[in-house]
Design an enzyme around this catalytic site. Sequence first.
Site, PDB file in Angstrom:
ATOM      1  N   LYS A   1       0.148   4.258  -0.325  1.00 40.21           N
ATOM      2  CA  LYS A   1      -0.470   5.472   0.244  1.00 40.21           C
ATOM      3  C   LYS A   1      -0.212   6.665  -0.685  1.00 40.21           C
ATOM      4  O   LYS A   1      -0.200   6.490  -1.904  1.00 40.21           O
ATOM      5  CB  LYS A   1       0.029   5.692   1.670  1.00 40.21           C
ATOM      6  CG  LYS A   1      -0.144   4.429   2.522  1.00 40.21           C
ATOM      7  CD  LYS A   1       0.062   4.644   3.985  1.00 40.21           C
ATOM      8  CE  LYS A   1      -0.139   3.321   4.704  1.00 40.21           C
ATOM      9  NZ  LYS A   1      -0.054   3.437   6.145  1.00 40.21           N
TER      10      LYS A   1
ATOM     11  N   GLU B   1      -6.823   4.858   7.651  1.00 38.40           N
ATOM     12  CA  GLU B   1      -6.626   6.271   7.281  1.00 38.40           C
ATOM     13  C   GLU B   1      -7.847   6.815   6.532  1.00 38.40           C
ATOM     14  O   GLU B   1      -8.175   7.995   6.653  1.00 38.40           O
ATOM     15  CB  GLU B   1      -5.330   6.412   6.460  1.00 38.40           C
ATOM     16  CG  GLU B   1      -4.107   6.228   7.361  1.00 38.40           C
ATOM     17  CD  GLU B   1      -2.887   5.608   6.693  1.00 38.40           C
ATOM     18  OE1 GLU B   1      -2.789   5.635   5.457  1.00 38.40           O
ATOM     19  OE2 GLU B   1      -2.030   5.091   7.439  1.00 38.40           O
TER      20      GLU B   1
ATOM     21  N   HIS C   1      -9.388   1.190   4.814  1.00 37.78           N
ATOM     22  CA  HIS C   1      -8.131   1.425   5.531  1.00 37.78           C
ATOM     23  C   HIS C   1      -8.382   2.406   6.666  1.00 37.78           C
ATOM     24  O   HIS C   1      -9.200   3.322   6.536  1.00 37.78           O
ATOM     25  CB  HIS C   1      -7.075   1.964   4.567  1.00 37.78           C
ATOM     26  CG  HIS C   1      -5.712   1.982   5.178  1.00 37.78           C
ATOM     27  ND1 HIS C   1      -5.320   2.971   6.047  1.00 37.78           N
ATOM     28  CD2 HIS C   1      -4.680   1.112   5.091  1.00 37.78           C
ATOM     29  CE1 HIS C   1      -4.078   2.704   6.458  1.00 37.78           C
ATOM     30  NE2 HIS C   1      -3.678   1.578   5.895  1.00 37.78           N
TER      31      HIS C   1
ATOM     32  N   GLY D   1       2.653   2.305  10.720  1.00 35.91           N
ATOM     33  CA  GLY D   1       3.662   3.349  10.581  1.00 35.91           C
ATOM     34  C   GLY D   1       4.396   3.715  11.862  1.00 35.91           C
ATOM     35  O   GLY D   1       5.093   4.722  11.917  1.00 35.91           O
TER      36      GLY D   1
ATOM     37  N   GLU E   1      -5.227  -4.795  10.582  1.00 39.37           N
ATOM     38  CA  GLU E   1      -4.198  -3.789  10.822  1.00 39.37           C
ATOM     39  C   GLU E   1      -4.518  -3.029  12.110  1.00 39.37           C
ATOM     40  O   GLU E   1      -5.361  -2.116  12.100  1.00 39.37           O
ATOM     41  CB  GLU E   1      -4.160  -2.780   9.663  1.00 39.37           C
ATOM     42  CG  GLU E   1      -3.850  -3.400   8.328  1.00 39.37           C
ATOM     43  CD  GLU E   1      -3.276  -2.377   7.350  1.00 39.37           C
ATOM     44  OE1 GLU E   1      -2.170  -2.614   6.868  1.00 39.37           O
ATOM     45  OE2 GLU E   1      -3.912  -1.342   7.111  1.00 39.37           O
TER      46      GLU E   1
ATOM     47  N   SER F   1       3.429  -2.054  10.361  1.00 44.24           N
ATOM     48  CA  SER F   1       4.866  -2.162  10.632  1.00 44.24           C
ATOM     49  C   SER F   1       5.478  -3.517  10.276  1.00 44.24           C
ATOM     50  O   SER F   1       6.380  -3.992  10.968  1.00 44.24           O
ATOM     51  CB  SER F   1       5.172  -1.784  12.082  1.00 44.24           C
ATOM     52  OG  SER F   1       4.835  -0.417  12.309  1.00 44.24           O
TER      53      SER F   1
ATOM     54  N   ASN G   1       0.877  -1.174   0.000  1.00 42.96           N
ATOM     55  CA  ASN G   1       0.000   0.000   0.000  1.00 42.96           C
ATOM     56  C   ASN G   1       0.912   1.220   0.000  1.00 42.96           C
ATOM     57  O   ASN G   1       1.488   1.563   1.026  1.00 42.96           O
ATOM     58  CB  ASN G   1      -0.889  -0.042   1.254  1.00 42.96           C
ATOM     59  CG  ASN G   1      -1.690   1.229   1.446  1.00 42.96           C
ATOM     60  OD1 ASN G   1      -1.783   2.053   0.546  1.00 42.96           O
ATOM     61  ND2 ASN G   1      -2.267   1.385   2.634  1.00 42.96           N
TER      62      ASN G   1
END
Length: 251
Positions: free
Chosen positions: A12, A99, A97, A173, A167, A213, A10
């Site tokens: 992003k 985000e 996701h 991250g 996730e 991560s 991904n």
Amino acid sequence: MSRRPLVAGNWKMNMLKENGTALAAAIAEKYSAVKNPACDVLVCPPALIVSAVADKVANKIAVGTQDAHALKSGAHTGDISVEMIKDVGATYAIVGHSERRTDHFEKDADVKAKAQAIIDNGLTAVICIGETEAQRDAGKTIEVCRTQIQGSVPENATAENVVIAYEPVWAIGTGRTPTADDVEQVHAAIRAEIANKLGQKVADGMRLLYGGSVKPSNAVELMGLPDVDGALVGGASLKADDFWAIISACL
Ligand code: PGA
């Protein structure tokens, strides 16, 4: 039951046309050189370069988007329909996701509608779920994942048209990951919830990716867990060597 792992990158909001196509080409080249690879590989670039990347790696690795609109067409400024995604040669789309859930206020029902559109168009949806740190601290991880499975996964999902990515939001991250035991426990609970919703056969065949991560140094341990069928990789998918090392853990 043997499930063919999927390692997905991904990207992003990173990479431009030139370095993005070069990155995908480097991965596609290494992957094509492997005899009988034991996993699938997917890259999900920013929407504007999906077409260029798909042209570059056609028939070698899969290409997908990071989102999709639930509707076919119309007055939805800035959005991209599944028909458009398919038109440029992509075969997967990530939805839900964390985000997107945070930045764009997407709820389970929105994610489900998007996944439904993806399925209806013959593509594969990568549906993301996962708890926040506060939810984990409150002991609600499995409850949150169950609710997200019930709310975000369409009733006609199959092992072919849906992949689930677990996730934990606090692991994305941050360089932090749950322990391998924790990951396996949550994945097993997710699979049990899929069995409740869609039946044991679908649950046994559905790929459950871990994301948050994932890097070369933890990939072998995480990918070796019985209910982990691959990875959704953010930061480490932006460097060919790191992403390839993670893919190699599944090959
Ligand atoms: P990360 O991101 O690998 O950079 O933690 C994973 C993701 O958000 O999909």
